[in-house]
Design an enzyme around this catalytic site. Structure first.
Site, PDB file in Angstrom:
ATOM      1  N   LYS A 192       0.844  -1.200   0.000  1.00  0.00           N
ATOM      2  CA  LYS A 192       0.000   0.000   0.000  1.00  0.00           C
ATOM      3  C   LYS A 192       0.875   1.244   0.000  1.00  0.00           C
ATOM      4  CE  LYS A 192      -2.595   2.736   3.092  1.00  0.00           C
ATOM      5  NZ  LYS A 192      -2.271   3.900   2.309  1.00  0.00           N
ATOM      6  N   GLU A 233       8.689   0.067  11.556  1.00  0.00           N
ATOM      7  CA  GLU A 233       9.775   1.049  11.421  1.00  0.00           C
ATOM      8  C   GLU A 233       9.146   2.416  11.639  1.00  0.00           C
ATOM      9  OE1 GLU A 233      12.916   0.618  11.043  1.00  0.00           O
ATOM     10  OE2 GLU A 233      12.928  -1.525  10.632  1.00  0.00           O
ATOM     11  N   CYS A 269      13.027   9.829   8.632  1.00  0.00           N
ATOM     12  CA  CYS A 269      12.847   9.193   9.944  1.00  0.00           C
ATOM     13  C   CYS A 269      14.113   9.327  10.769  1.00  0.00           C
ATOM     14  CB  CYS A 269      12.470   7.732   9.767  1.00  0.00           C
ATOM     15  SG  CYS A 269      13.645   6.826   8.768  1.00  0.00           S
ATOM     16  N   GLU A 291       8.661  14.498  17.468  1.00  0.00           N
ATOM     17  CA  GLU A 291       9.151  14.381  16.093  1.00  0.00           C
ATOM     18  C   GLU A 291       8.352  15.363  15.237  1.00  0.00           C
ATOM     19  OE1 GLU A 291       8.041  11.005  13.637  1.00  0.00           O
ATOM     20  OE2 GLU A 291      10.070  10.929  12.846  1.00  0.00           O
TER      21      GLU A 291
HETATM   22  N1  LIG Z   1      11.778   4.085  10.641  1.00  0.00           N
HETATM   23  C1  LIG Z   1      11.636   4.289   9.359  1.00  0.00           C
HETATM   24  O1  LIG Z   1      12.210   3.579   8.541  1.00  0.00           O
HETATM   25  C2  LIG Z   1      10.794   5.429   8.851  1.00  0.00           C
HETATM   26  C3  LIG Z   1       9.756   5.984   9.606  1.00  0.00           C
HETATM   27  N2  LIG Z   1       8.978   7.004   9.091  1.00  0.00           N
HETATM   28  C4  LIG Z   1       7.945   7.632   9.923  1.00  0.00           C
HETATM   29  O2  LIG Z   1       6.718   7.833   9.216  1.00  0.00           O
HETATM   30  C5  LIG Z   1       6.035   8.983   9.723  1.00  0.00           C
HETATM   31  C6  LIG Z   1       5.641   9.932   8.624  1.00  0.00           C
HETATM   32  O3  LIG Z   1       4.868   9.343   7.673  1.00  0.00           O
HETATM   33  P1  LIG Z   1       3.238   9.410   7.667  1.00  0.00           P
HETATM   34  O4  LIG Z   1       2.784   9.169   6.264  1.00  0.00           O
HETATM   35  O5  LIG Z   1       2.756  10.593   8.399  1.00  0.00           O
HETATM   36  O6  LIG Z   1       2.931   8.143   8.516  1.00  0.00           O
HETATM   37  P2  LIG Z   1       1.525   7.532   8.857  1.00  0.00           P
HETATM   38  O7  LIG Z   1       1.806   6.641   9.994  1.00  0.00           O
HETATM   39  O8  LIG Z   1       0.477   8.566   8.973  1.00  0.00           O
HETATM   40  O9  LIG Z   1       1.123   6.689   7.538  1.00  0.00           O
HETATM   41  C7  LIG Z   1       1.897   5.615   7.088  1.00  0.00           C
HETATM   42  C8  LIG Z   1       1.027   4.669   6.287  1.00  0.00           C
HETATM   43  O10 LIG Z   1       0.078   4.062   7.151  1.00  0.00           O
HETATM   44  C9  LIG Z   1      -1.210   4.090   6.554  1.00  0.00           C
HETATM   45  N3  LIG Z   1      -2.235   4.071   7.604  1.00  0.00           N
HETATM   46  C10 LIG Z   1      -2.752   5.120   8.295  1.00  0.00           C
HETATM   47  N4  LIG Z   1      -3.675   4.696   9.182  1.00  0.00           N
HETATM   48  C11 LIG Z   1      -3.745   3.347   9.051  1.00  0.00           C
HETATM   49  C12 LIG Z   1      -4.504   2.328   9.695  1.00  0.00           C
HETATM   50  N5  LIG Z   1      -5.389   2.607  10.652  1.00  0.00           N
HETATM   51  N6  LIG Z   1      -4.315   1.046   9.325  1.00  0.00           N
HETATM   52  C13 LIG Z   1      -3.402   0.729   8.360  1.00  0.00           C
HETATM   53  N7  LIG Z   1      -2.679   1.653   7.701  1.00  0.00           N
HETATM   54  C14 LIG Z   1      -2.830   2.952   8.059  1.00  0.00           C
HETATM   55  C15 LIG Z   1      -1.189   5.366   5.745  1.00  0.00           C
HETATM   56  O11 LIG Z   1      -2.212   5.349   4.780  1.00  0.00           O
HETATM   57  C16 LIG Z   1       0.218   5.323   5.170  1.00  0.00           C
HETATM   58  O12 LIG Z   1       0.257   4.495   4.030  1.00  0.00           O
HETATM   59  C17 LIG Z   1       7.026   9.642  10.651  1.00  0.00           C
HETATM   60  O13 LIG Z   1       6.744   9.344  11.999  1.00  0.00           O
HETATM   61  C18 LIG Z   1       8.339   9.013  10.252  1.00  0.00           C
HETATM   62  O14 LIG Z   1       9.345   9.089  11.198  1.00  0.00           O
HETATM   63  C19 LIG Z   1       9.218   7.480   7.855  1.00  0.00           C
HETATM   64  C20 LIG Z   1      10.242   6.969   7.077  1.00  0.00           C
HETATM   65  C21 LIG Z   1      11.102   5.931   7.517  1.00  0.00           C
HETATM   66  C1  LIG Z   2      14.865   4.851   6.462  1.00  0.00           C
HETATM   67  N1  LIG Z   2      16.141   5.402   6.170  1.00  0.00           N
HETATM   68  C2  LIG Z   2      17.172   4.540   6.286  1.00  0.00           C
HETATM   69  O1  LIG Z   2      17.087   3.334   6.240  1.00  0.00           O
HETATM   70  C3  LIG Z   2      16.393   6.712   5.848  1.00  0.00           C
HETATM   71  C4  LIG Z   2      15.651   7.511   5.070  1.00  0.00           C
HETATM   72  C5  LIG Z   2      14.371   7.138   4.574  1.00  0.00           C
HETATM   73  C6  LIG Z   2      13.368   8.135   4.975  1.00  0.00           C
HETATM   74  O2  LIG Z   2      13.214   8.445   6.126  1.00  0.00           O
HETATM   75  O3  LIG Z   2      12.746   8.636   4.091  1.00  0.00           O
HETATM   76  C7  LIG Z   2      16.090   8.880   4.755  1.00  0.00           C
HETATM   77  O4  LIG Z   2      16.893   9.412   5.498  1.00  0.00           O
HETATM   78  O5  LIG Z   2      15.596   9.452   3.794  1.00  0.00           O
END
Ligand SMILES: NC(=O)C1=CN([C@@H]2O[C@H](COP(=O)(O)OP(=O)(O)OC[C@H]3O[C@@H](n4cnc5c(N)ncnc54)[C@H](O)[C@@H]3O)[C@@H](O)[C@H]2O)C=CC1
Ligand SMILES: CN(C=O)/C=C(\CC(=O)O)C(=O)O
Length: 491
Positions: free
Chosen positions: A175, A250, A284, A383
């Protein structure tokens, strides 16, 4: 006016969804494309196709070597099409073209890495403690994988999931985030071109509350691989209470970057800028908490201020641009609220803290640095997922370590010092899944990645990631021709 229409990819075909929504170009704030909004019925079709492919389709009878070759072909196609995919990602998310081009070309290596690993993940022969038995352990694909990703770096964040899952022999429903799904929906064309059998890989987009929820709670899904925010992660865990799928998470971070007085300060300043202002802070691993030794604090902050104010902000498609807009209006509003709260709470604004001049259209926000006296300020604790650096001074190594670990997150960290022994002590003491010493934001398919605490559960990348997509089956074979002895005693 929307001009481009994307489709979901289900069971080897590009299909319309029951509903659609507009995708916004964050550099202008206007719609540019129409996206399919997968509903429950679309998700069901995709999961059923993946389940069929897993059990009965041609995918099920491919050798691991053949799966590996498909993955390598996919990696080659991603690298060859990096320019086109990068333009789409930049258009849909605002991430600058300089980074999307390089990052997507490197995504090809993730598929090649897992393609190479596919036929090297071996089972075991157990030297069993019974004379008339032979026991082997077969690693078998865990089942249908639901992969859910956020908007930032979608090709990258899905490669670590798809690569390992497909190498293991699983099938996948991926997704894409509803905020900027274009690059993944276009990537589906490459999956098709690479020759994956129908149903092995399905790619759709839609909203979390229906599409995401149904996908992660679906009874035919055995494995959920999620990247996103901690509050969504809690919903995902609740969803998987229904199917008891094995789940990895993650999540976000509030990563500390510790700069000691003995560091190469210019190099450290560049790394801090890379850590918080690259990708407009929407990473992230963003190094959003600077901890700097008090004796060099003023000099270091002055350097950072100069560098932040020199950043070229503008059209993300322009190769000269260093910082583009935020991906969504909602993101900017949240950042504005937290910055205002932090300044009202005693934070000292060093630079930024506002929308950049001359950028009325689009979701731009200036590189911002706020000096804090302690860790209580909102900009230090939360964050923001944006270009906002909080800075705190420390007086000793012990204090630096205590401040670094004073967070519920634990994704990444940076340490800048020329003292090797101290670098090792800090690397040992920091509670985070990644410690970068004298560098920042370096990634590789060869290296495990994941968090401590609220930053998540499980690891992606590296050899061991494939284990999380298999489960072992123990096969006992009795080698004696004698009749089974006493049937009332455990053997
Ligand atoms: N540790 C890592 O590798 C990474 C972590 N992130 C984290 O992602 C966040 C930012 O991205 P956002 O799009 O705001 O995240 P989000 O958590 O709002 O959405 C992520 C995904 O989850 C889906 N989603 C939302 N509600 C859901 C539910 N109830 N059931 C199933 N799926 C659902 C969304 O449609 C989207 O595809 C930040 O906290 C960031 O740090 C981002 C990149 C890398
Ligand atoms: C998740 N990551 C490393 O494995 C780092 C990223 C991906 C992201 O957060 O979009 C980055 O620094 O861009």
């Amino acid at each position: 006016m929307s001009t481009v229409a994307f489709k979901n990819y289900i069971d080897g075909a590009f299909v319309e969804a029951a509903a659609t929504f507009d995708s916004i170009d964050p550099s202008t704030g206007t719609p540019w494309a129409t996206m399919p909004a997968a509903g429950v019925a679309d998700v069901d079709r995709a999961v059923e196709a993946a389940h069929r492919a897993l059990r009965t389709g041609p995918w099920a009878s491919l050798t691991a070597t053949a799966r590996g070759k498909l993955l390598v072909r996919l990696g080659d196609l991603v690298a060859a099409n990096a320019g086109r995919l990068a333009e789409l990602e930049t258009r849909d998310t605002g991430k600058i073209i300089r980074e999307t081009r390089a990052q997507i070309a490197y995504v090809g290596d993730y598929y090649r890495y897992y393609g190479g690993l596919a036929d090297k993940h071996e089972g075991a022969f157990i030297p069993i403690d019974k004379p008339d038995m032979e026991v082997t352990v077969r690693p078998e694909p865990i089942g249908v994988v639901a992969a859910v990703v956020p908007w930032n770096s979608q090709l990258f964040l899905s490669a670590v999931k798809l690569g390992a899952a497909l190498a293991a022999g699983c099938t996948v429903v991926l997704k894409a985030s509803e905020e900027g799904p274009a690059p993944l929906l276009a990537f589906a064309e490459l999956v098709h071109e690479a020759g994956f059998p129908a149903g092995a890989v399905n790619i759709l987009t839609g909203f979390g509350h229906d599409c995401g929820r149904r996908l992660t709670s679906h009874p035919l899904v055995a494995r959920v691989a999620f990247t996103g925010g901690p509050s969504t992660a809690r919903q995902i865990v609740a969803n998987t209470a229904e199917n008891l799928a094995y789940t990895t998470l993650e999540l976000g971070g509030k990563s500390p970057v510790v700069v000691f007085a003995d560091a190469d300060l210019d190099s450290a300043a560049n790394a801090v800028v890379a850590g918080i202002f690259a990708a407009t802070g929407q990473s992230c691993v963003a190094g959003s908490r600077l901890l700097v030794e008090r004796s060099v604090k003023d000099e270091f902050l002055a350097r950072l201020k100069r560098k932040a104010e020199a950043i070229a902000i503008g059209d993300p498609q322009d190769t000269a641009t260093e910082m583009g807009p935020l991906a969504t209006l909602r993101q900017r509003e949240r950042i504005e609220t937290i910055v205002a709260e932090s300044l009202a709470g005693g934070g000292r604004l060093i630079t930024g803290g506002a929308r950049p001049e001359g950028k009325a259209d689009g979701f731009y926000y200036a590189p911002t640095i706020i000096e804090a006296q302690d860790q209580a300020l909102a900009c230090v604790r939360e964050e923001l997922f944006g270009p906002v650096l909080s800075a705190l001074a420390f007086d000793s190594e012990a204090e630096a370590l205590a401040l670094a670990n004073d967070t519920p997150f634990g994704l990444a960290s940076g340490v800048f010092t020329t003292n090797l022994a101290r670098a090792h002590r800090m690397a040992r003491g920091i509670h985070a899944g990644v410690v970068w010493v004298n560098t920042y934001r370096a990634v590789s398919p060869l290296v495990p990645f994941g968090g401590y605490g609220l930053s998540g559960l499980g690891r992606e990348g590296g050899i061991d990631a494939i284990r999380d997509y298999t489960r072992s089956k123990s096969v006992w074979i009795r080698t004696s021709d004698e009749p089974i002895p006493d049937p009332f005693v455990m053997r």
